[in-house]
Design a protein around this motif. Structure first.
Motif, PDB file in Angstrom:
ATOM      1  N   PRO A 456       0.820  -1.222   0.000  1.00 58.09           N
ATOM      2  CA  PRO A 456       0.000   0.000   0.000  1.00 58.09           C
ATOM      3  C   PRO A 456       0.850   1.267   0.000  1.00 58.09           C
ATOM      4  O   PRO A 456       1.908   1.330   0.626  1.00 58.09           O
ATOM      5  N   VAL A 457       0.384   2.290  -0.714  1.00 57.11           N
ATOM      6  CA  VAL A 457       1.066   3.568  -0.809  1.00 57.11           C
ATOM      7  C   VAL A 457       0.692   4.429   0.373  1.00 57.11           C
ATOM      8  O   VAL A 457      -0.496   4.596   0.690  1.00 57.11           O
ATOM      9  N   LEU A 458       1.692   4.987   1.049  1.00 56.09           N
ATOM     10  CA  LEU A 458       1.451   5.853   2.185  1.00 56.09           C
ATOM     11  C   LEU A 458       1.258   7.300   1.735  1.00 56.09           C
ATOM     12  O   LEU A 458       0.366   8.002   2.207  1.00 56.09           O
ATOM     13  N   SER A 459       2.099   7.784   0.811  1.00 57.58           N
ATOM     14  CA  SER A 459       1.984   9.140   0.279  1.00 57.58           C
ATOM     15  C   SER A 459       2.675   9.175  -1.087  1.00 57.58           C
ATOM     16  O   SER A 459       3.514   8.330  -1.404  1.00 57.58           O
ATOM     17  N   TRP A 460       2.317  10.191  -1.841  1.00 55.95           N
ATOM     18  CA  TRP A 460       2.928  10.327  -3.162  1.00 55.95           C
ATOM     19  C   TRP A 460       2.873  11.797  -3.589  1.00 55.95           C
ATOM     20  O   TRP A 460       2.112  12.598  -3.041  1.00 55.95           O
ATOM     21  N   ALA A 461       3.707  12.151  -4.571  1.00 61.02           N
ATOM     22  CA  ALA A 461       3.728  13.507  -5.123  1.00 61.02           C
ATOM     23  C   ALA A 461       4.082  13.420  -6.606  1.00 61.02           C
ATOM     24  O   ALA A 461       4.784  12.515  -7.041  1.00 61.02           O
ATOM     25  N   GLY A 462       3.577  14.366  -7.382  1.00 56.62           N
ATOM     26  CA  GLY A 462       3.833  14.396  -8.816  1.00 56.62           C
ATOM     27  C   GLY A 462       2.531  14.625  -9.577  1.00 56.62           C
ATOM     28  O   GLY A 462       1.471  14.887  -8.962  1.00 56.62           O
ATOM     29  N   PRO A 463       2.578  14.547 -10.869  1.00 59.41           N
ATOM     30  CA  PRO A 463       3.748  14.242 -11.707  1.00 59.41           C
ATOM     31  C   PRO A 463       4.555  15.498 -12.045  1.00 59.41           C
ATOM     32  O   PRO A 463       4.062  16.614 -12.014  1.00 59.41           O
ATOM     33  N   TRP A 464       5.863  15.255 -12.372  1.00 64.25           N
ATOM     34  CA  TRP A 464       6.749  16.298 -12.873  1.00 64.25           C
ATOM     35  C   TRP A 464       7.198  15.897 -14.279  1.00 64.25           C
ATOM     36  O   TRP A 464       7.800  14.828 -14.462  1.00 64.25           O
ATOM     37  N   PRO A 465       6.909  16.709 -15.264  1.00 64.26           N
ATOM     38  CA  PRO A 465       7.190  16.308 -16.653  1.00 64.26           C
ATOM     39  C   PRO A 465       8.694  16.304 -16.959  1.00 64.26           C
ATOM     40  O   PRO A 465       9.469  17.107 -16.433  1.00 64.26           O
ATOM     41  N   GLN A 483       7.212  10.738  -6.895  1.00 64.14           N
ATOM     42  CA  GLN A 483       7.842  10.270  -5.660  1.00 64.14           C
ATOM     43  C   GLN A 483       6.770   9.564  -4.844  1.00 64.14           C
ATOM     44  O   GLN A 483       5.725  10.151  -4.531  1.00 64.14           O
ATOM     45  N   ILE A 484       7.046   8.306  -4.509  1.00 58.86           N
ATOM     46  CA  ILE A 484       6.046   7.465  -3.847  1.00 58.86           C
ATOM     47  C   ILE A 484       6.688   6.834  -2.613  1.00 58.86           C
ATOM     48  O   ILE A 484       7.800   6.301  -2.687  1.00 58.86           O
ATOM     49  N   VAL A 485       5.968   6.899  -1.476  1.00 55.53           N
ATOM     50  CA  VAL A 485       6.404   6.249  -0.228  1.00 55.53           C
ATOM     51  C   VAL A 485       5.375   5.191   0.129  1.00 55.53           C
ATOM     52  O   VAL A 485       4.172   5.486   0.207  1.00 55.53           O
ATOM     53  N   ASP A 486       5.839   3.934   0.328  1.00 49.81           N
ATOM     54  CA  ASP A 486       4.899   2.862   0.679  1.00 49.81           C
ATOM     55  C   ASP A 486       4.867   2.662   2.190  1.00 49.81           C
ATOM     56  O   ASP A 486       5.594   3.321   2.948  1.00 49.81           O
ATOM     57  N   GLU A 487       4.036   1.754   2.645  1.00 42.87           N
ATOM     58  CA  GLU A 487       3.860   1.530   4.082  1.00 42.87           C
ATOM     59  C   GLU A 487       5.096   0.907   4.721  1.00 42.87           C
ATOM     60  O   GLU A 487       5.230   0.925   5.937  1.00 42.87           O
ATOM     61  N   SER A 488       5.989   0.353   3.906  1.00 42.78           N
ATOM     62  CA  SER A 488       7.233  -0.198   4.451  1.00 42.78           C
ATOM     63  C   SER A 488       8.298   0.874   4.616  1.00 42.78           C
ATOM     64  O   SER A 488       9.468   0.541   4.871  1.00 42.78           O
ATOM     65  N   GLN A 489       7.913   2.157   4.447  1.00 47.03           N
ATOM     66  CA  GLN A 489       8.809   3.305   4.559  1.00 47.03           C
ATOM     67  C   GLN A 489       9.907   3.296   3.497  1.00 47.03           C
ATOM     68  O   GLN A 489      10.989   3.830   3.710  1.00 47.03           O
ATOM     69  N   ARG A 490       9.597   2.706   2.361  1.00 44.64           N
ATOM     70  CA  ARG A 490      10.503   2.765   1.229  1.00 44.64           C
ATOM     71  C   ARG A 490      10.056   3.903   0.313  1.00 44.64           C
ATOM     72  O   ARG A 490       8.882   3.977  -0.059  1.00 44.64           O
ATOM     73  N   ALA A 491      11.010   4.766  -0.017  1.00 44.47           N
ATOM     74  CA  ALA A 491      10.710   5.919  -0.873  1.00 44.47           C
ATOM     75  C   ALA A 491      11.265   5.651  -2.261  1.00 44.47           C
ATOM     76  O   ALA A 491      12.465   5.354  -2.427  1.00 44.47           O
ATOM     77  N   TRP A 492      10.385   5.771  -3.265  1.00 43.57           N
ATOM     78  CA  TRP A 492      10.759   5.445  -4.642  1.00 43.57           C
ATOM     79  C   TRP A 492      10.676   6.691  -5.530  1.00 43.57           C
ATOM     80  O   TRP A 492       9.843   7.562  -5.305  1.00 43.57           O
ATOM     81  N   TRP A 501       5.159   1.738 -16.043  1.00 44.28           N
ATOM     82  CA  TRP A 501       5.760   2.303 -14.840  1.00 44.28           C
ATOM     83  C   TRP A 501       7.143   1.703 -14.623  1.00 44.28           C
ATOM     84  O   TRP A 501       7.363   0.506 -14.856  1.00 44.28           O
ATOM     85  N   TRP A 502       8.074   2.565 -14.148  1.00 50.05           N
ATOM     86  CA  TRP A 502       9.448   2.130 -13.932  1.00 50.05           C
ATOM     87  C   TRP A 502       9.975   2.724 -12.621  1.00 50.05           C
ATOM     88  O   TRP A 502       9.530   3.770 -12.179  1.00 50.05           O
ATOM     89  N   PHE A 503      10.916   2.010 -12.011  1.00 51.32           N
ATOM     90  CA  PHE A 503      11.668   2.553 -10.881  1.00 51.32           C
ATOM     91  C   PHE A 503      12.953   3.180 -11.418  1.00 51.32           C
ATOM     92  O   PHE A 503      13.798   2.492 -11.986  1.00 51.32           O
ATOM     93  N   GLU A 504      13.116   4.513 -11.214  1.00 47.61           N
ATOM     94  CA  GLU A 504      14.352   5.176 -11.627  1.00 47.61           C
ATOM     95  C   GLU A 504      15.366   5.218 -10.493  1.00 47.61           C
ATOM     96  O   GLU A 504      16.576   5.238 -10.740  1.00 47.61           O
ATOM     97  N   GLY A 505      14.896   5.230  -9.253  1.00 44.04           N
ATOM     98  CA  GLY A 505      15.806   5.259  -8.119  1.00 44.04           C
ATOM     99  C   GLY A 505      15.059   5.028  -6.827  1.00 44.04           C
ATOM    100  O   GLY A 505      13.815   4.958  -6.785  1.00 44.04           O
ATOM    101  N   ARG A 506      15.830   4.883  -5.728  1.00 43.07           N
ATOM    102  CA  ARG A 506      15.240   4.660  -4.412  1.00 43.07           C
ATOM    103  C   ARG A 506      15.980   5.517  -3.396  1.00 43.07           C
ATOM    104  O   ARG A 506      17.216   5.604  -3.407  1.00 43.07           O
ATOM    105  N   TYR A 507      15.187   6.156  -2.513  1.00 44.93           N
ATOM    106  CA  TYR A 507      15.748   6.974  -1.432  1.00 44.93           C
ATOM    107  C   TYR A 507      15.996   6.094  -0.214  1.00 44.93           C
ATOM    108  O   TYR A 507      15.141   5.279   0.170  1.00 44.93           O
ATOM    109  N   ARG A 508      17.131   6.275   0.404  1.00 44.66           N
ATOM    110  CA  ARG A 508      17.456   5.493   1.602  1.00 44.66           C
ATOM    111  C   ARG A 508      17.845   6.431   2.737  1.00 44.66           C
ATOM    112  O   ARG A 508      18.357   7.491   2.521  1.00 44.66           O
TER     113      ARG A 508
END
Length: 508
Positions: A456-465, A483-492, A501-508
């Motif tokens: 599940p998605v906790l929060s998200w922001a966008g889109p940025w072209p 930018q999407i943050v899921d319930e596991s506190q992973r920020a994508w 849809w693609w993953f370009e990077g992950r915030y740690r």
């Protein structure tokens, strides 16, 4: 008063135009511009009314077909270096006044070539034979008079000894090159050099100071400036030519060891070290492979041999990619392009610091593993994250064509993801109804993302072209960032592109 020594001045007209074109100007009108003003123009442009100091619009009005080139003082200086070397081979003591204009003492050249006019003609013919036709020469007492004679020559003008004042008399005061004082002189009715020379020195000093006295001396033909010949640059480059082509990289590397020693030995005699070098490899087909190599500290002979080997390995890889049969190497030339005082690179009195020890250790590893065996991460310019990370071989210069300091519209502002996926990884993003959200051409999201990779998605922001090369339909790329943050506190950092849809990077 003792007359100034005899000088010979060589002038290559319109040198900024020649340097910008790479050859002598032809019949087409050409002008070199700086700050929207004409700084030089060709003879054909002058015939149509173009003059130095004109604004661009005025010059183009006079010559509708005028070709405009930007001024490049460094290019002018660079192109003039071979001309200086040619003249230094013919006569000693050449002094460059500025690109396109040189001076030398006339006495020695006149004795060698049989007279002042003969010496001037010999130098003009030599320049013409090497692609610089139309040069002019002036011989007179003092640098100033000789330069004015060169500008009026066709192609040689010799002012008799002691005749400088009479020769300069009809010239306008603008020939002195001091716009501020000559403008004042014109207002005072002093329009020619004869008018200025006729004034009392004490009156000139009272009104114009020592600066005016200097101009008064020039107008009277009493130029006392000493000629300072240019010291010839030491020949730092070394080359080796093989009797028969060498096909193996190890053969070439072994053969250039003495050449590399000669390069370092020549620098050592001058108390210098090399920090950047250019290596030219010529094969038996006449193709030259040229590359610049940079060193974190300074090159040693073994480092130069390694660079030759690595460059050969790169040529072999290039031949394999293009299916071209590799040719043997006939000539190797090593040219130091950046040197420094060796005192700046001496080891410390009590041993080397950690940076020096690290460098030597990494260099040894690189010598064993190859050029790309040791790399360092660099941040470059770009819009996508994968484009901004560059792994540069140890000691190589960072390329300037992707400068991170330049603006990159559409690039992601900080903070950046700590983990970048290259290439991007497929992502599963779904809305509340289980379908994949989409983004239309106007950047409108069809539904909020509810789950990402079944979390599940906790929060998200966008889109940025992110739009790239929109003017080229065949290579245009349009994407939307989230930018999407899921319930596991992973920020994508997610990317919607090409209907997926693609993953370009992950915030740690």
């Amino acid at each position: 008063m003792t007359s100034p020594p005899r000088h010979l001045v060589l002038w290559v007209p319109d040198w900024p135009v020649r340097a910008a074109l790479g050859t002598a100007p032809g019949d087409d009108p050409v002008a070199v511009m700086q700050a929207n003003l004409v700084v030089a123009c060709s003879a054909s442009a002058r015939a149509q009314g173009v003059r130095r100091g004109q604004r661009r619009r005025v010059a183009q009005t006079r010559s509708p077909g005028l070709r405009i080139l930007p001024a490049d003082p460094q290019q002018e200086q660079r192109v003039f270096v071979p001309v200086l070397r040619l003249l230094e081979e013919l006569v000693p003591g050449v002094q460059p006044l500025r690109p396109g204009l040189v001076a030398l003492r006339a006495r020695g050249a006149a004795r060698y070539y049989g007279g002042e006019e003969q010496a001037a003609m010999h130098l003009i013919d030599a320049l013409a034979a090497h692609g610089h036709p139309g040069a002019r020469a002036g011989v007179a007492d003092g640098l100033f008079t000789a330069e004015q004679a060169a500008r009026l020559a066709d192609p040689v003008l010799v002012v008799p000894q002691g005749g400088s004042r009479e020769f300069l008399a009809p010239l306008p005061v603008q020939a002195l090159g001091d716009e501020q004082i000559t403008a004042l002189m014109t207002k005072l009715g002093v329009r020619t050099l004869a008018d200025l020379a006729a004034l009392e020195v004490a009156h000139v000093r009272d009104r114009l100071g020592e600066r005016g006295v200097r101009l008064h001396d020039l107008a009277a033909g009493a130029d006392s400036r000493p000629l300072t010949p240019q010291k010839p640059e030491p020949q730092l480059a070394r080359e080796i030519v093989f009797d028969s082509p060498l096909a193996q990289a190890e053969q070439v590397a072994f053969a250039v060891r003495q050449t590399a020693d000669a390069v370092i030995g020549g620098l050592t005699e001058l108390a210098q070290v090399c920090t950047e070098v250019r290596i030219d490899l010529t094969d038996d087909d006449g193709v030259v492979s040229s590359r610049a190599w940079m060193h974190p500290t300074s090159f040693e002979a073994s480092d130069l041999v390694d660079r030759v080997r690595w460059q050969l390995e790169g040529m072999a890889a290039q031949f394999a990619a293009t299916e071209r049969v590799g040719a043997g190497i006939l000539e190797v030339r090593i040219t130091p392009t950046r040197v420094d005082d060796s005192a700046h690179h001496q080891p410390g009195l009590f041993g080397q610091g950690p940076e020096q020890r690290l460098h030597h250790a990494v260099s040894r590893v690189q010598a064993m593993l190859g050029h790309r065996g040791v790399v360092t991460p660099q941040v470059t310019g770009g819009r996508r994250l994968a484009e901004r990370q560059l792994f540069q071989p140890w000691g190589d210069k960072t390329p300037h064509e992707r400068d991170a300091a330049l603006p990159w519209p559409g690039s992601l502002p900080p903070p950046h993801p700590s983990e970048v996926f290259a290439p991007p990884l497929p992502a599963r993003v779904t809305a509340a109804d289980g379908t994949a959200p989409t983004v239309d051409e106007r950047g409108t999201l069809s539904a909020p993302p509810a789950r990402i990779d079944d979390v599940p998605v906790l929060s998200w922001a966008g889109p940025w072209p992110l739009r790239e090369r929109t003017w080229d339909a065949a290579h245009a790329r349009i994407a939307q960032r989230f930018q999407i943050v899921d319930e596991s506190q992973r920020a994508w950092l997610a990317l919607w592109e090409d209907g997926a849809w693609w993953f370009e990077g992950r915030y740690r």
